[in-house]
Motif scaffolding. Sequence first.
Motif, PDB file in Angstrom:
ATOM      1  N   ARG A  89      46.694  28.565  54.780  1.00  0.00           N
ATOM      2  CA  ARG A  89      45.762  29.541  54.224  1.00  0.00           C
ATOM      3  C   ARG A  89      45.784  30.849  55.017  1.00  0.00           C
ATOM      4  O   ARG A  89      45.734  31.937  54.449  1.00  0.00           O
ATOM      5  CB  ARG A  89      44.358  28.948  54.236  1.00  0.00           C
ATOM      6  CG  ARG A  89      43.282  29.860  53.680  1.00  0.00           C
ATOM      7  CD  ARG A  89      43.286  29.846  52.193  1.00  0.00           C
ATOM      8  NE  ARG A  89      42.323  30.766  51.622  1.00  0.00           N
ATOM      9  CZ  ARG A  89      42.201  30.981  50.324  1.00  0.00           C
ATOM     10  NH1 ARG A  89      42.986  30.360  49.471  1.00  0.00           N
ATOM     11  NH2 ARG A  89      41.319  31.823  49.850  1.00  0.00           N
ATOM     12  N   GLU A 140      46.507  34.568  53.572  1.00  0.00           N
ATOM     13  CA  GLU A 140      45.565  35.683  53.682  1.00  0.00           C
ATOM     14  C   GLU A 140      46.199  36.868  54.402  1.00  0.00           C
ATOM     15  O   GLU A 140      45.933  38.029  54.064  1.00  0.00           O
ATOM     16  CB  GLU A 140      44.309  35.213  54.406  1.00  0.00           C
ATOM     17  CG  GLU A 140      43.474  34.251  53.572  1.00  0.00           C
ATOM     18  CD  GLU A 140      42.273  33.695  54.331  1.00  0.00           C
ATOM     19  OE1 GLU A 140      41.369  33.170  53.681  1.00  0.00           O
ATOM     20  OE2 GLU A 140      42.262  33.790  55.568  1.00  0.00           O
ATOM     21  N   VAL A 169      52.787  29.090  46.581  1.00  0.00           N
ATOM     22  CA  VAL A 169      53.107  27.680  46.328  1.00  0.00           C
ATOM     23  C   VAL A 169      54.107  27.216  47.368  1.00  0.00           C
ATOM     24  O   VAL A 169      55.155  27.847  47.552  1.00  0.00           O
ATOM     25  CB  VAL A 169      53.703  27.490  44.918  1.00  0.00           C
ATOM     26  CG1 VAL A 169      53.961  26.021  44.652  1.00  0.00           C
ATOM     27  CG2 VAL A 169      52.777  28.063  43.866  1.00  0.00           C
ATOM     28  N   LEU A 191      49.088  24.534  47.449  1.00  0.00           N
ATOM     29  CA  LEU A 191      48.885  25.753  46.662  1.00  0.00           C
ATOM     30  C   LEU A 191      47.743  26.551  47.269  1.00  0.00           C
ATOM     31  O   LEU A 191      46.691  25.992  47.603  1.00  0.00           O
ATOM     32  CB  LEU A 191      48.553  25.384  45.209  1.00  0.00           C
ATOM     33  CG  LEU A 191      48.013  26.510  44.320  1.00  0.00           C
ATOM     34  CD1 LEU A 191      49.106  27.533  44.040  1.00  0.00           C
ATOM     35  CD2 LEU A 191      47.471  25.949  43.014  1.00  0.00           C
ATOM     36  N   GLU A 192      47.982  27.837  47.426  1.00  0.00           N
ATOM     37  CA  GLU A 192      46.939  28.733  47.924  1.00  0.00           C
ATOM     38  C   GLU A 192      46.789  29.892  46.948  1.00  0.00           C
ATOM     39  O   GLU A 192      47.772  30.539  46.590  1.00  0.00           O
ATOM     40  CB  GLU A 192      47.304  29.293  49.308  1.00  0.00           C
ATOM     41  CG  GLU A 192      47.432  28.256  50.405  1.00  0.00           C
ATOM     42  CD  GLU A 192      46.083  27.704  50.845  1.00  0.00           C
ATOM     43  OE1 GLU A 192      45.047  28.279  50.450  1.00  0.00           O
ATOM     44  OE2 GLU A 192      46.079  26.680  51.551  1.00  0.00           O
ATOM     45  N   ILE A 193      45.582  30.138  46.526  1.00  0.00           N
ATOM     46  CA  ILE A 193      45.287  31.327  45.729  1.00  0.00           C
ATOM     47  C   ILE A 193      44.340  32.178  46.552  1.00  0.00           C
ATOM     48  O   ILE A 193      43.247  31.724  46.917  1.00  0.00           O
ATOM     49  CB  ILE A 193      44.643  30.973  44.378  1.00  0.00           C
ATOM     50  CG1 ILE A 193      45.582  30.092  43.548  1.00  0.00           C
ATOM     51  CG2 ILE A 193      44.306  32.243  43.602  1.00  0.00           C
ATOM     52  CD1 ILE A 193      44.995  29.652  42.218  1.00  0.00           C
ATOM     53  N   VAL A 194      44.783  33.388  46.874  1.00  0.00           N
ATOM     54  CA  VAL A 194      43.984  34.286  47.693  1.00  0.00           C
ATOM     55  C   VAL A 194      43.692  35.538  46.885  1.00  0.00           C
ATOM     56  O   VAL A 194      44.611  36.153  46.333  1.00  0.00           O
ATOM     57  CB  VAL A 194      44.714  34.650  49.002  1.00  0.00           C
ATOM     58  CG1 VAL A 194      43.844  35.553  49.857  1.00  0.00           C
ATOM     59  CG2 VAL A 194      45.089  33.395  49.772  1.00  0.00           C
ATOM     60  N   THR A 195      42.441  35.893  46.811  1.00  0.00           N
ATOM     61  CA  THR A 195      42.058  37.109  46.091  1.00  0.00           C
ATOM     62  C   THR A 195      41.457  38.106  47.074  1.00  0.00           C
ATOM     63  O   THR A 195      40.666  37.726  47.951  1.00  0.00           O
ATOM     64  CB  THR A 195      41.004  36.786  45.002  1.00  0.00           C
ATOM     65  OG1 THR A 195      39.910  36.087  45.604  1.00  0.00           O
ATOM     66  CG2 THR A 195      41.591  35.933  43.914  1.00  0.00           C
ATOM     67  N   ASP A 223      35.844  32.239  42.719  1.00  0.00           N
ATOM     68  CA  ASP A 223      36.486  31.038  43.252  1.00  0.00           C
ATOM     69  C   ASP A 223      36.562  29.922  42.225  1.00  0.00           C
ATOM     70  O   ASP A 223      37.491  29.119  42.215  1.00  0.00           O
ATOM     71  CB  ASP A 223      35.728  30.543  44.495  1.00  0.00           C
ATOM     72  CG  ASP A 223      35.843  31.517  45.655  1.00  0.00           C
ATOM     73  OD1 ASP A 223      36.634  32.474  45.540  1.00  0.00           O
ATOM     74  OD2 ASP A 223      35.135  31.318  46.661  1.00  0.00           O
ATOM     75  N   CYS A 272      39.528  30.555  40.129  1.00  0.00           N
ATOM     76  CA  CYS A 272      40.733  30.212  40.886  1.00  0.00           C
ATOM     77  C   CYS A 272      40.925  28.702  40.960  1.00  0.00           C
ATOM     78  O   CYS A 272      42.057  28.204  40.884  1.00  0.00           O
ATOM     79  CB  CYS A 272      40.655  30.806  42.293  1.00  0.00           C
ATOM     80  SG  CYS A 272      40.649  32.600  42.327  1.00  0.00           S
ATOM     81  N   ALA A 273      39.829  27.973  41.112  1.00  0.00           N
ATOM     82  CA  ALA A 273      39.926  26.508  41.154  1.00  0.00           C
ATOM     83  C   ALA A 273      40.421  25.963  39.822  1.00  0.00           C
ATOM     84  O   ALA A 273      41.214  25.015  39.780  1.00  0.00           O
ATOM     85  CB  ALA A 273      38.568  25.921  41.503  1.00  0.00           C
ATOM     86  N   SER A 300      44.064  26.668  39.694  1.00  0.00           N
ATOM     87  CA  SER A 300      44.804  25.772  40.588  1.00  0.00           C
ATOM     88  C   SER A 300      44.914  24.379  39.987  1.00  0.00           C
ATOM     89  O   SER A 300      45.935  23.706  40.135  1.00  0.00           O
ATOM     90  CB  SER A 300      44.119  25.706  41.955  1.00  0.00           C
ATOM     91  OG  SER A 300      42.924  24.946  41.882  1.00  0.00           O
TER      92      SER A 300
END
Lengths: 130, 131
Positions: free
Chosen positions: B44, B48, B65, B72-76, B86, B89-90, B93
Amino acid sequence: MLTRTRAALAAALALVLCVLVAAPASATVTGPTSVIDQDPSVMTVGQALLVFAGIPLLVVALVWLLVSAPGWTRDGRPSDADAWTGDAVVVGGSTPEVRAGSQPAALDAAGTEEAAAEDAAETGGTSAQW
Amino acid sequence: MARVPSGDGLTDAQRARVARAVDSADAATGLSFVVRVGVLDGGRAEAEALVASEADPHGTVLVAVDPLAKRLEIVTGRRAAAVLDDRTCALASLTMTTSFVAGDLVGGVCRGLQVLTDHGRAVVHRHLDTL
């Protein structure tokens, strides 16, 4: 009382249905094609095995094949993730370091880690595994 | 058209498909989407940091990915998080990992981007008083 009446009605209805369904079996039909007049020795042992064992086995094998075949296909297909071998691929974005997949510049330079951490504290999103 | 650098693991057609999804997401939301497929050792924190190193970190949405770690990481960024919360994003994901489990890496990424795009699409208000 009402419950017993309903039960009796249901039992009577079931009996009538059973008699209606089973009644044709008691019919005595005699003729050239009647089952009653057939000689039981006409069917050989091989034919009996084929009919009473071969056909059920064939049906079971067909069902098993239909159930198992998709699994074989999925197992045989190479997974994209398993095929991953090389450097990171980045689509979109603006920073060359990011696009090249190397360590970000924000982590390379001492003193910028704090700035990156500050930005990171304001980020959202989620993490997941599969 | 997003530039795609060289790398292993994805065919040209797959990269082009992801690039189309990224372009579509960029155009629909006004945010800057970045898809990164590869080893993410730092997890993470590295994701970031990648967002922080972007030209517009606040408007960036990074989908990272790691196929080997199955992570998997989704960073906004800050501005992007205001559009894509979030929970969204979840949801994305979940869509992605469902496809990843089946071995469809590119399809999962594209479907996840589609979810993010649908939720982040700028709403156009067409009222009579604005005409």
